[in-house]
Design a protein around this motif. Structure first.
Motif, short mmCIF file in Angstrom:
data_model
loop_
_atom_site.label_atom_id
_atom_site.label_comp_id
_atom_site.label_asym_id
_atom_site.label_seq_id
_atom_site.Cartn_x
_atom_site.Cartn_y
_atom_site.Cartn_z
N THR A 1 0.80 -1.23 0.00
CA THR A 1 0.00 0.00 0.00
C THR A 1 0.83 1.28 0.00
O THR A 1 0.30 2.35 -0.29
N GLY A 2 2.09 1.17 0.37
CA GLY A 2 2.92 2.36 0.49
C GLY A 2 2.76 3.08 1.82
O GLY A 2 3.45 4.06 2.10
N ILE A 3 1.84 2.56 2.65
CA ILE A 3 1.56 3.24 3.92
C ILE A 3 2.71 3.04 4.91
O ILE A 3 3.29 1.96 5.02
N VAL A 4 3.04 4.12 5.62
CA VAL A 4 4.16 4.07 6.56
C VAL A 4 3.79 3.26 7.80
O VAL A 4 2.75 3.50 8.41
N ARG A 5 4.64 2.32 8.14
CA ARG A 5 4.40 1.51 9.33
C ARG A 5 5.28 1.93 10.49
O ARG A 5 4.93 1.77 11.64
N GLY A 6 6.46 2.39 10.15
CA GLY A 6 7.37 2.75 11.23
C GLY A 6 8.56 3.52 10.70
O GLY A 6 8.60 3.90 9.53
N VAL A 7 9.50 3.76 11.60
CA VAL A 7 10.74 4.44 11.22
C VAL A 7 11.91 3.72 11.87
O VAL A 7 11.75 3.02 12.87
N GLU A 8 13.08 3.88 11.26
CA GLU A 8 14.30 3.39 11.89
C GLU A 8 15.06 4.59 12.44
O GLU A 8 15.24 5.59 11.74
N ALA A 9 15.49 4.49 13.68
CA ALA A 9 16.29 5.54 14.30
C ALA A 9 17.75 5.35 13.92
O ALA A 9 18.30 4.27 14.07
N LEU A 10 18.36 6.40 13.38
CA LEU A 10 19.75 6.33 12.94
C LEU A 10 20.56 7.45 13.61
O LEU A 10 20.19 8.63 13.51
N TYR B 1 16.03 5.45 -0.13
CA TYR B 1 15.96 6.83 -0.60
C TYR B 1 14.76 7.05 -1.53
O TYR B 1 14.25 8.16 -1.63
N PHE B 2 14.32 6.00 -2.22
CA PHE B 2 13.16 6.14 -3.10
C PHE B 2 11.93 6.59 -2.30
O PHE B 2 11.10 7.35 -2.79
N ILE B 3 11.81 6.10 -1.09
CA ILE B 3 10.70 6.51 -0.24
C ILE B 3 11.06 7.78 0.53
O ILE B 3 10.35 8.77 0.46
N ALA B 4 12.15 7.71 1.26
CA ALA B 4 12.59 8.89 2.00
C ALA B 4 13.99 8.68 2.55
O ALA B 4 14.36 7.57 2.90
N LEU C 1 9.33 -18.90 7.20
CA LEU C 1 9.58 -18.78 8.64
C LEU C 1 8.63 -17.77 9.27
O LEU C 1 8.76 -17.44 10.44
N GLU C 2 7.71 -17.27 8.46
CA GLU C 2 6.72 -16.29 8.93
C GLU C 2 7.34 -15.04 9.51
O GLU C 2 6.91 -14.51 10.54
N LEU C 3 8.40 -14.59 8.85
CA LEU C 3 9.05 -13.36 9.28
C LEU C 3 8.60 -12.21 8.37
O LEU C 3 8.33 -12.42 7.20
N THR C 4 8.50 -11.03 8.95
CA THR C 4 8.31 -9.85 8.13
C THR C 4 9.57 -9.66 7.31
O THR C 4 10.68 -9.76 7.83
N THR C 5 9.42 -9.40 6.01
CA THR C 5 10.61 -9.18 5.19
C THR C 5 10.70 -7.70 4.82
O THR C 5 9.71 -7.10 4.40
N VAL C 6 11.88 -7.13 5.02
CA VAL C 6 12.07 -5.72 4.73
C VAL C 6 13.21 -5.57 3.73
O VAL C 6 14.28 -6.15 3.93
N ALA C 7 12.98 -4.82 2.67
CA ALA C 7 14.06 -4.53 1.73
C ALA C 7 14.59 -3.15 2.03
O ALA C 7 13.84 -2.18 2.04
N GLU C 8 15.87 -3.05 2.33
CA GLU C 8 16.44 -1.72 2.59
C GLU C 8 17.22 -1.26 1.38
O GLU C 8 17.64 -2.06 0.55
N GLY C 9 17.37 0.04 1.24
CA GLY C 9 18.16 0.58 0.14
C GLY C 9 17.45 0.61 -1.20
O GLY C 9 18.07 0.53 -2.24
N ILE C 10 16.12 0.72 -1.17
CA ILE C 10 15.39 0.86 -2.43
C ILE C 10 15.57 2.30 -2.93
O ILE C 10 15.21 3.24 -2.23
#
Ligand code: G
Ligand code: G
Ligand code: MN
Length: 410
Positions: free
Chosen positions: A170-179, A376-379, A347-356
């Motif tokens: 959906t493109g909807i934001v679920r969370g953020v990563e603190a860096l 960066y494509f998202i933000a 394994l029923e894990l959430t999969t996250v692609a970073e660096g899109i």
């Protein structure tokens, strides 16, 4: 002409062969290292500084891929030639990964190395004029002392940026990563790759992490109060697990901030997951029991098998950006991604692609059924107070991002 280069190869015969060829081609100083470890250790003291590195892939101990990662971590960004006797698909995959890490890869050479292939790679340097560019930030590398970082933590010079993680359907934001970000008054911004490693070496990672965590938790609480509920991902270094009080300490901070563990995701790098399957596993299990999300960060870079990871109490895997970035035009990366996603799902894990970074990679991962995306494509990572504004703008791009979206208006 090239003045100085470094050949890393565990085989003395091969190394000297390559070195001889380089000299014959006019390279004045050829440094040699018999392992990645030796290369990293000696790199700062090599004089003149190598303008180019020829690295073998298969070496006992630290292999060529890991050596390249270590060079990146140390911010030694030097043009590379990858040499290996292995099949060309593998060499190409490594070449792509190194490019994504920011290296200028001049060539991938199948061993035995010959004069023609070396010459062709050297020619790339001249063409692109990259010859002597060693990363500029490197100059200050040795100047940052542990004491400086220690003071920065105490003086609250460490602040936090947040990068959105979005639902790929959906493109909807679920969370953020603190860096973590460090802006040193005189040196300017210092990259986390450097100060995190410094903190880990110098026993400062605990206070540094607490500084990041207290800001991130306060930020999440503030957003909650405004009706914006975002999961908050926080990076944990393996060294933290040595402290038995970690879990309780984190829980206390959470209580103080008025947050539930279910809103927090702890990201642990794949290599440290392996290292911590011994001592840290207890802590990870406790975090999981209390309801924290646990993510395996940089998945694919640590040579862990899924079976081993499956023994851990994880809820999420993050596919490393070196596999994600450019996958739409690299068959090898796509194969890796698909199999990782497939196993993650089983394994029923959430999969996250970073660096899109592009719509093409976004679509690709979306079609592969990856659950979440970041890049960066998202933000880009941004200060917390910019997130609400960004969210408003982001709302307007949802139509394009959706899996049934084709960018046109209906
Ligand atoms: O944007 P980026 O350059 O922020 O981060 C570089 C690396 O530093 C990433 O791999 C990220 O995981 C790591 N990093 C950033 N902040 C933290 C932190 O607070 N703790 C730890 N352990 N790693 C961090
Ligand atoms: O902890 P981890 O290694 O996952 O940290 C994410 C790192 O990746 C941070 O340094 C962040 O700035 C960086 N990053 C996030 N999105 C992108 C992207 O699209 N491209 C690149 N090259 N780096 C990214
Ligand atoms: Mn991370």
């Amino acid at each position: 002409m090239l003045h100085s280069l470094l050949v890393i190869d565990d085989s003395k015969l091969q190394r000297e062969h390559t070195a001889d060829l380089c000299r014959a081609l006019g390279v004045v100083i050829v440094h040699e290292a018999a392992s990645g470890t030796e290369a990293i250790e000696r790199f700062d003291s090599l004089s003149p500084r190598p303008e180019l590195i020829v690295v073998d892939l298969e070496m006992p101990g630290m292999d060529g891929i890991e050596t390249i990662y270590q060079f990146m971590r140390q911010q030694y960004i030097v043009p590379l030639i990858v040499a290996s006797a292995r099949e060309s698909a593998l060499i190409q995959a490594v070449e792509g990964a190194a490019r994504n890490l920011g290296f200028h890869v001049l060539g991938a050479i199948k061993k035995p190395v010959n004069s023609d292939s070396l010459q062709a790679a050297f020619a790339q340097i001249k063409q692109r004029g990259h010859a002597t560019r060693v990363d500029g930030r490197d100059a200050v590398h040795s100047e940052i002392a542990a004491e400086q970082l220690n003071r920065a933590i105490a003086d609250q010079q460490i602040h936090v940026h947040y990068q959105p993680k979005v639902d790929m359907r959906t493109g909807i934001v679920r969370g953020v990563e603190a860096l973590a970000r460090w802006s040193e008054p005189e040196l300017g911004p210092i990259r986390p790759d450097r100060f995190i490693a410094l903190a880990e070496r110098e026993g400062l990672i605990y206070p540094l992490t607490l500084a990041v965590m207290s800001q991130a938790l306060a930020q999440a609480a503030e957003w909650n109060a405004r009706g914006l509920r975002l999961s908050m991902a926080i990076n944990l270094s393996p060294g933290l697990f040595a402290d038995a009080a970690l879990v309780d300490h984190v829980c206390q901070m959470l209580t103080l901030a008025g947050l539930q563990p279910s809103q927090i995701v702890l990201e642990i790098t794949e290599s440290s997951v392996l290292a911590s399957l011994g001592v840290g596993l207890g802590a990870l299990a406790r975090f999981r029991l209390k309801g924290f999300g646990l993510s395996i960060d940089d998945y694919g870079t640590g040579f862990a098998s899924m079976q081993r990871l499956a023994r851990g109490p994880f809820t999420e895997i993050k596919l490393d950006r070196t596999f994600v970035n450019g996958a739409h035009r690299n068959e090898n990366l796509r194969v890796i991604l698909q199999s990782a996603l497939d196993m993650g799902r089983r394994l029923e894990l959430t999969t996250v692609a970073e660096g899109i970074e592009t719509l093409e990679d976004w679509r690709l991962l979306q079609n592969y059924g990856c659950s979440m995306g970041q890049g960066y494509f998202i933000a880009r990572p941004m200060p917390g107070n910019e997130i609400p504004q960004w969210l408003k703008r982001h709302q307007r791009t949802l139509r394009t991002l959706r899996s049934d979206g084709n960018g046109s208006s209906t």
